[in-house]
Structure formats: structure tokens, C-alpha cells
Enzyme design. Structure first.
Site, PDB file in Angstrom:
ATOM      1  N   ARG A 120       0.820  -1.226   0.000  1.00  0.00           N
ATOM      2  CA  ARG A 120       0.000   0.000   0.000  1.00  0.00           C
ATOM      3  C   ARG A 120       0.850   1.270   0.000  1.00  0.00           C
ATOM      4  O   ARG A 120       0.498   2.251  -0.646  1.00  0.00           O
ATOM      5  CB  ARG A 120      -0.939   0.003   1.198  1.00  0.00           C
ATOM      6  CG  ARG A 120      -2.024  -1.037   1.031  1.00  0.00           C
ATOM      7  CD  ARG A 120      -3.019  -0.942   2.143  1.00  0.00           C
ATOM      8  NE  ARG A 120      -4.061  -1.933   1.981  1.00  0.00           N
ATOM      9  CZ  ARG A 120      -5.048  -2.102   2.830  1.00  0.00           C
ATOM     10  NH1 ARG A 120      -5.125  -1.334   3.896  1.00  0.00           N
ATOM     11  NH2 ARG A 120      -5.959  -3.024   2.623  1.00  0.00           N
ATOM     12  N   ASP A 161     -16.039   9.145   8.421  1.00  0.00           N
ATOM     13  CA  ASP A 161     -14.908   8.231   8.268  1.00  0.00           C
ATOM     14  C   ASP A 161     -13.647   9.067   8.473  1.00  0.00           C
ATOM     15  O   ASP A 161     -13.671  10.299   8.352  1.00  0.00           O
ATOM     16  CB  ASP A 161     -14.901   7.581   6.878  1.00  0.00           C
ATOM     17  CG  ASP A 161     -14.081   6.300   6.828  1.00  0.00           C
ATOM     18  OD1 ASP A 161     -14.659   5.202   6.839  1.00  0.00           O
ATOM     19  OD2 ASP A 161     -12.826   6.396   6.801  1.00  0.00           O
TER      20      ASP A 161
HETATM   21  C1  LIG Z   1     -13.763  -2.055   6.409  1.00  0.00           C
HETATM   22  S1  LIG Z   1     -14.388  -0.430   6.370  1.00  0.00           S
HETATM   23  C2  LIG Z   1     -16.042  -0.684   6.998  1.00  0.00           C
HETATM   24  C3  LIG Z   1     -17.081   0.055   6.188  1.00  0.00           C
HETATM   25  C4  LIG Z   1     -18.535  -0.194   6.612  1.00  0.00           C
HETATM   26  N1  LIG Z   1     -18.772   0.217   7.975  1.00  0.00           N
HETATM   27  C5  LIG Z   1     -18.918  -1.641   6.421  1.00  0.00           C
HETATM   28  O1  LIG Z   1     -19.065  -2.385   7.406  1.00  0.00           O
HETATM   29  O2  LIG Z   1     -19.082  -2.064   5.267  1.00  0.00           O
HETATM   30  C6  LIG Z   1     -13.555   0.325   7.758  1.00  0.00           C
HETATM   31  C7  LIG Z   1     -13.537   1.844   7.707  1.00  0.00           C
HETATM   32  O3  LIG Z   1     -13.093   2.340   8.967  1.00  0.00           O
HETATM   33  C8  LIG Z   1     -12.366   3.534   8.744  1.00  0.00           C
HETATM   34  N2  LIG Z   1     -11.508   3.836   9.921  1.00  0.00           N
HETATM   35  C9  LIG Z   1     -10.372   3.230  10.324  1.00  0.00           C
HETATM   36  N3  LIG Z   1      -9.883   3.818  11.423  1.00  0.00           N
HETATM   37  C10 LIG Z   1     -10.743   4.825  11.741  1.00  0.00           C
HETATM   38  C11 LIG Z   1     -10.778   5.806  12.773  1.00  0.00           C
HETATM   39  N4  LIG Z   1      -9.834   5.879  13.709  1.00  0.00           N
HETATM   40  N5  LIG Z   1     -11.799   6.693  12.773  1.00  0.00           N
HETATM   41  C12 LIG Z   1     -12.768   6.636  11.825  1.00  0.00           C
HETATM   42  N6  LIG Z   1     -12.786   5.734  10.821  1.00  0.00           N
HETATM   43  C13 LIG Z   1     -11.775   4.837  10.780  1.00  0.00           C
HETATM   44  C14 LIG Z   1     -11.566   3.239   7.479  1.00  0.00           C
HETATM   45  O4  LIG Z   1     -11.145   4.411   6.836  1.00  0.00           O
HETATM   46  C15 LIG Z   1     -12.566   2.401   6.673  1.00  0.00           C
HETATM   47  O5  LIG Z   1     -13.234   3.176   5.720  1.00  0.00           O
END
Ligand SMILES: C[S@@+](CC[C@H](N)C(=O)[O-])C[C@H]1O[C@@H](n2cnc3c(N)ncnc32)[C@H](O)[C@@H]1O
Length: 275
Positions: free
Chosen positions: A32, A136
Site C-alpha cells: 500500500r 470516516d
Molecule cells: C472495512 S471499512 C467498513 C465500512 C462499513 N462500515 C462496512 O461495514 O461495510 C472500515 C472503515 O473504517 C475507517 N476507519 C479506520 N480507522 C478509523 C478511525 N480511527 N476513525 C474513523 N474511521 C476509521 C476506514 O477508513 C474504513 O473506511
């Protein structure tokens, strides 16, 4: 990428996002961030580590490169059925018209759009005050989410009843565009779950799905305790399929598959029946 580079990267990621990068993710981190090195024309990871620590503006690119954004429309469909078949009738019975929902790790937007499509026909904007906050950490995914344009290949599991009503096709027929009545229901904002939250709540439902898995227990405990404060005493918390609040919080009752409510559903501790 030397071990020292990896150690630097994983501690910077943890500090800024709460995401834990175990040794087994080294290859993923390598691939990445390599893309970012190429864009910057840097030849090794030591150079990148020094660049990211001396260049505040690079921090966001670093974070965006490391987040995992996998998502889909109506992912973990049982939450949407529960919402429509159990929660909506309850709200209707209570004549509840002011609704606040938070999708707290919304990625590219499929989750909040799925919530909006589930609720629109029950709570049309002319008759109710329904707002979905979608946040996000990653600024790239938020841009995509706000645009509401998706390739046709990525929306195969979108039921026809929704595509007919809430989606239009772009002239090239390769993409779909979420219609404005659905887009208007959602406010996209950047928010790091680790930092201060500017809103006051209370929310009727919080979706926090498939993000807790990236955090350690200490971070999970802090975030879940804050969710409890942000949630209405009669609200709901939805988490992801491989996540649990066991050993994380004692302030919630598990009432369905990865569906939680505040203890006693009104803030009181449940008492065991006598005898
Ligand atoms: C795997 S995706 C999940 C998306 C959706 N909630 C789902 O279940 O399909 C995880 C998301 O968490 C976000 N994320 C990771 N760390 C975070 C943080 N500290 N605060 C807010 N968002 C975060 C990432 O950017 C990513 O878009």
C-alpha cells in the site's frame, strides 16, 4: 522496508488512527505504501519515514493509504431487515418523527446509502426529520461517498426495488448515481473515532461495523464508552459480524445478531427475576 521502517510506520499508524498493524500485515503495508513512494519518487522506505515525519501534509495520504475500506450495499443484510421489520414499526407506534442515525465508519458510502434507502419510504422528508450522519477518517473514501457514483459491477446486490426508485444510470450505462432525494438525507463529514467528537447526539442508531476489528481492546473500550454516551437510552448499536462487546463493555445488552441496546434499554440495570 527494514524492520525499523515497519516499526516506525506501525507506531505512527497506531498513534493517528488506532489501527494495530501486526507483523503479518507487513506485506500489505509494503504494497500500500509503495504506491505512495512511487508517486513521490522516493527510492526507499527510510526516505518515506523521514518525509512523513517532517511533512504534516503527508500525514493524511499516509492514513488514507493504510485504511482498509472494503464495504458493500446492504452488507450484513440482517441489520437492514431488523431496522425495517422491528425498529421502524416500533418508531411508528411511538409516532417518532425525529430520527438521528450515525454511520461511524462509512467508507465509500454504501452503508449510509443502504440505511437511507431502507428508511426513505417510511419517513419521507416531507413528513419527518430524518438525518443520517456518515463519517470516516479517510478523506479519499469520503469524497467518493459524497459523489454517490458507483460502478454497475459493484452494485449487483442492490435489490431492484431500490434501484428503480433511488438510483439513476449514467449515460455510458457503466455507473449508477444515487438520486438527490437519498443524497440529501446524508451528511458526510471527516471524523477520527480516536479524537474529540464535535456532535452532541443523542443518536437513535449507531452503525459501527467492521472497524473495531482494527483496534486493540483499550481503544475499543474508549470508543464504545463514548458511543454509549452518544446513544439515546432507547437506541441501538450495530457492530460488524466478527466483532463483539464481550469484555469491552458491560453497558449494553446483546439483543440480536451483533445488535446491542443500552443496558435495560432505558439506562437501568436489568434485574434478574427472583427465585
Ligand atoms: C472495512 S471499512 C467498513 C465500512 C462499513 N462500515 C462496512 O461495514 O461495510 C472500515 C472503515 O473504517 C475507517 N476507519 C479506520 N480507522 C478509523 C478511525 N480511527 N476513525 C474513523 N474511521 C476509521 C476506514 O477508513 C474504513 O473506511
Amino acid at each position: 522496508m527494514t524492520q525499523a521502517d515497519f516499526e516506525f510506520i506501525r507506531s505512527l499508524a497506531y498513534e493517528n488512527t488506532g489501527i494495530v498493524l501486526p507483523e503479518r500485515k507487513k506485506h500489505m503495508v509494503y504494497s500500500r505504501l509503495s504506491r505512495r513512494l512511487r508517486q513521490l519518487k522516493l527510492t526507499n522506505f527510510a526516505q518515506y519515514c523521514s518525509y512523513v515525519s517532517n511533512t504534516p501534509d503527508e500525514r493524511m495520504n499516509f492514513i488514507n493509504a493504510l485504511t482498509t475500506n472494503l464495504t458493500a450495499f446492504f452488507r450484513e443484510e440482517h441489520h437492514f431487515s431488523y431496522l425495517e421489520q422491528v425498529i421502524v414499526p416500533q418508531w411508528k407506534k411511538e409516532n417518532k418523527n425525529r430520527l438521528r442515525i450515525w454511520s461511524s465508519a462509512c467508507s465509500t458510502g454504501e452503508e449510509p446509502y443502504s440505511i437511507a434507502m431502507t428508511l426513505e419510504k417510511h419517513f419521507p422528508s416531507t413528513k419527518s426529520d430524518l438525518k443520517i450522519l456518515a463519517t470516516d477518517l479517510d478523506t479519499n473514501v469520503l469524497q467518493k461517498a459524497a459523489a454517490g457514483t458507483y460502478s454497475c459491477d459493484s452494485v449487483t446486490n442492490l435489490p431492484d426495488r431500490y434501484t428503480e426508485k433511488y438510483v439513476s444510470h449514467t449515460p455510458d450505462n457503466q455507473h449508477i448515481q444515487m438520486r438527490s432525494n437519498i443524497q440529501k438525507m446524508i451528511h458526510f463529514k471527516q471524523l477520527n473515532l480516536l479524537e474529540k467528537w464535535p456532535m452532541t447526539g443523542p443518536f437513535d442508531i449507531i452503525f459501527c461495523r467492521n472497524v473495531l476489528i482494527y483496534f486493540d481492546n483499550e481503544t475499543k473500550k474508549k470508543i464504545i464508552a463514548k458511543f454509549r454516551k452518544m446513544l439515546s437510552p432507547h437506541g441501538y448499536l450495530f457492530i460488524g459480524h466478527s466483532e463483539t462487546l464481550m469484555n469491552i463493555s458491560e453497558e449494553f445488552d446483546l439483543i440480536g445478531q451483533t445488535i446491542y441496546r443500552p443496558l435495560g434499554h432505558g439506562g437501568q440495570k436489568l434485574t434478574k427475576p427472583k427465585g
